[in-house]
Design an enzyme around this catalytic site. Structure first.
Site, PDB file in Angstrom:
ATOM      1  N   ASP A  67      -1.738  -2.025  10.077  1.00 14.28           N
ATOM      2  CA  ASP A  67      -2.001  -1.996   8.630  1.00 14.28           C
ATOM      3  C   ASP A  67      -2.532  -3.320   8.082  1.00 14.28           C
ATOM      4  O   ASP A  67      -2.806  -3.428   6.884  1.00 14.28           O
ATOM      5  CB  ASP A  67      -0.711  -1.657   7.870  1.00 14.28           C
ATOM      6  CG  ASP A  67      -0.258  -0.225   8.107  1.00 14.28           C
ATOM      7  OD1 ASP A  67      -1.088   0.597   8.527  1.00 14.28           O
ATOM      8  OD2 ASP A  67       0.929   0.054   7.857  1.00 14.28           O
ATOM      9  N   LYS A  85       0.832  -1.224   0.000  1.00 11.25           N
ATOM     10  CA  LYS A  85       0.000   0.000   0.000  1.00 11.25           C
ATOM     11  C   LYS A  85       0.855   1.259   0.000  1.00 11.25           C
ATOM     12  O   LYS A  85       2.046   1.242   0.349  1.00 11.25           O
ATOM     13  CB  LYS A  85      -0.936   0.009   1.210  1.00 11.25           C
ATOM     14  CG  LYS A  85      -0.251  -0.133   2.591  1.00 11.25           C
ATOM     15  CD  LYS A  85       0.306   1.154   3.182  1.00 11.25           C
ATOM     16  CE  LYS A  85       1.130   0.922   4.429  1.00 11.25           C
ATOM     17  NZ  LYS A  85       1.888   2.073   4.900  1.00 11.25           N
TER      18      LYS A  85
HETATM   19  O1  C5P Z   1       1.022  -2.101  14.272  1.00  9.63           O
HETATM   20  P1  C5P Z   1       2.431  -2.126  13.758  1.00  9.63           P
HETATM   21  O2  C5P Z   1       3.194  -3.312  14.282  1.00  9.63           O
HETATM   22  O3  C5P Z   1       2.540  -1.971  12.294  1.00  9.63           O
HETATM   23  O4  C5P Z   1       3.121  -0.833  14.389  1.00  9.63           O
HETATM   24  C1  C5P Z   1       4.510  -0.732  14.521  1.00  9.63           C
HETATM   25  C2  C5P Z   1       4.833   0.433  15.431  1.00  9.63           C
HETATM   26  O5  C5P Z   1       4.558   1.666  14.775  1.00  9.63           O
HETATM   27  C3  C5P Z   1       4.064   0.504  16.735  1.00  9.63           C
HETATM   28  O6  C5P Z   1       4.648  -0.288  17.741  1.00  9.63           O
HETATM   29  C4  C5P Z   1       4.149   1.985  17.079  1.00  9.63           C
HETATM   30  O7  C5P Z   1       5.420   2.307  17.626  1.00  9.63           O
HETATM   31  C5  C5P Z   1       4.095   2.639  15.701  1.00  9.63           C
HETATM   32  N1  C5P Z   1       2.718   3.057  15.345  1.00  9.63           N
HETATM   33  C6  C5P Z   1       2.173   4.137  16.015  1.00  9.63           C
HETATM   34  N2  C5P Z   1       0.888   4.525  15.709  1.00  9.63           N
HETATM   35  C7  C5P Z   1       0.163   3.880  14.759  1.00  9.63           C
HETATM   36  C8  C5P Z   1       0.721   2.775  14.053  1.00  9.63           C
HETATM   37  C9  C5P Z   1       2.005   2.387  14.393  1.00  9.63           C
HETATM   38  O8  C5P Z   1       2.811   4.747  16.856  1.00  9.63           O
HETATM   39  N3  C5P Z   1      -1.080   4.291  14.499  1.00  9.63           N
END
Ligand code: C5P
Length: 311
Positions: free
Chosen positions: A145, A17
């Protein structure tokens, strides 16, 4: 597949994406930021093949650098398969083969696509047939995501980015991607943004706790008008990504000098996405950026979310 029989292999595919708009709100107690984003899935895919097995394993091949991809239980695909097994009470395992085309730690949701494709592959292989809503719930537990990698198309994401509502988008947009030969860690980029905001708090607008996607983005998508969309591309994570990797600024300038309507860092980077006016300008841009020795891929969006290719 005949009813009641177990498929010998299930092949699924999920797309990467681009965030055509991303506004980051304040940091929440759970370590995530509230955000408002417009996602578009593009024609760069992760392929997952799932085979019956007694335990859980994964192997990875692909056209992108695989150095940073773990093949132990920390791989997000193994986490996805185990989460589905635990949720459904399935007692067997799975052997997963992932063929990667989305850059690793590239800001295009490659790991999220692996998780989405794995959920769908195992759900089909094991015959657990979870309702869509439940699959989306598991997806959100795996990463912010992952739900979008399941649904694909064009969508607005709020909350962590996992609360989705579809956005109307007409036609196909032409994108030219510049892939980096290094990755950027998503938490590190978010952290750099927080630090910048802390340092400059008095000089910048207060950070919204519930940001919104600008109406102009929705209009541009609905109109299918690349110039309108180019004018509204926005990513709050671009400044911290550029601050961490200065070379990306040169890449952005090079694309815009060679006919791109606009360029944007995708998600937390370092992939840079250029929007082109049409197929001809996308091809010209691809040639120009390749001539500058960059790793360039041309894609279109939107495309379907995760789906079963063969079983
Ligand atoms: O959910 P995912 O593992 O992709 O997120 C990785 C990191 O990105 C999270 O641990 C966080 O530090 C950051 N993040 C965030 N806010 C979001 C998505 C991700 O701070 N909405």
């Amino acid at each position: 597949m005949t009813p009641g029989s177990t498929p010998r292999m299930v092949h699924t595919r999920a797309p990467g994406k681009i965030n055509v708009f991303l506004k980051v709100g304040s940091l929440q107690d759970d370590g995530y930021h509230d955000l408002a984003t417009a996602f578009q899935s593009v024609s760069l895919y992760e392929d997952v093949r799932a085979y019956p097995a007694d335990d859980f394993s994964v192997s990875v091949t692909g056209t992108v650098s695989l150095d940073r991809v773990p093949t132990d239980d920390s791989n997000i695909a193994i986490k996805a398969a185990k989460l589905l097994a635990a949720t459904t009470g399935y007692t067997g395992g799975v052997r997963l083969e992932i063929d990667k085309h989305v850059p690793v730690a590239g800001g295009m949701g490659g790991g999220s696509a692996d998780a989405a494709a794995t959920l769908l592959a195992c759900d089909t292989l094991w015959g657990t047939d979870l309702p869509r809503e439940k699959l989306l719930e598991l997806a959100a537990q795996l990463g912010a995501d992952v739900p979008f990698a399941l649904t694909g198309g064009t969508a607005i994401g709020t909350g962590r980015g996992d609360q989705l509502s579809p956005a109307l988008a007409r036609g196909q947009f032409q994108w030219v991607l510049v892939l980096a030969d290094f990755g950027l860690s998503t938490p590190v980029v978010y952290h750099a943004l927080d630090e910048h905001r802390e340092r400059n708090g008095r000089d910048i607008l207060p950070v919204s706790s519930a940001p919104n996607v600008d109406m102009s983005v929705l209009h541009a998508l609905r109109a299918g008008d690349p110039q309108m969309l180019a004018d509204t591309l926005h990513n709050d994570l671009q400044a911290p990504a550029l601050q961490l990797e200065h070379g990306l600024t040169t890449v952005l300038e090079l694309g815009e000098e060679n006919g791109a309507l606009a360029g944007i860092v995708s998600g937390s980077g370092p992939t840079v996405a250029f929007l082109a006016a049409d197929l001809d300008s996308a091809l010209e841009l691809q040639i120009a950026l390749s001539a500058a020795q960059l790793n360039v891929v041309r894609v279109t969006g939107p495309v379907h979310g995760a789906r079963v290719i063969a079983e």
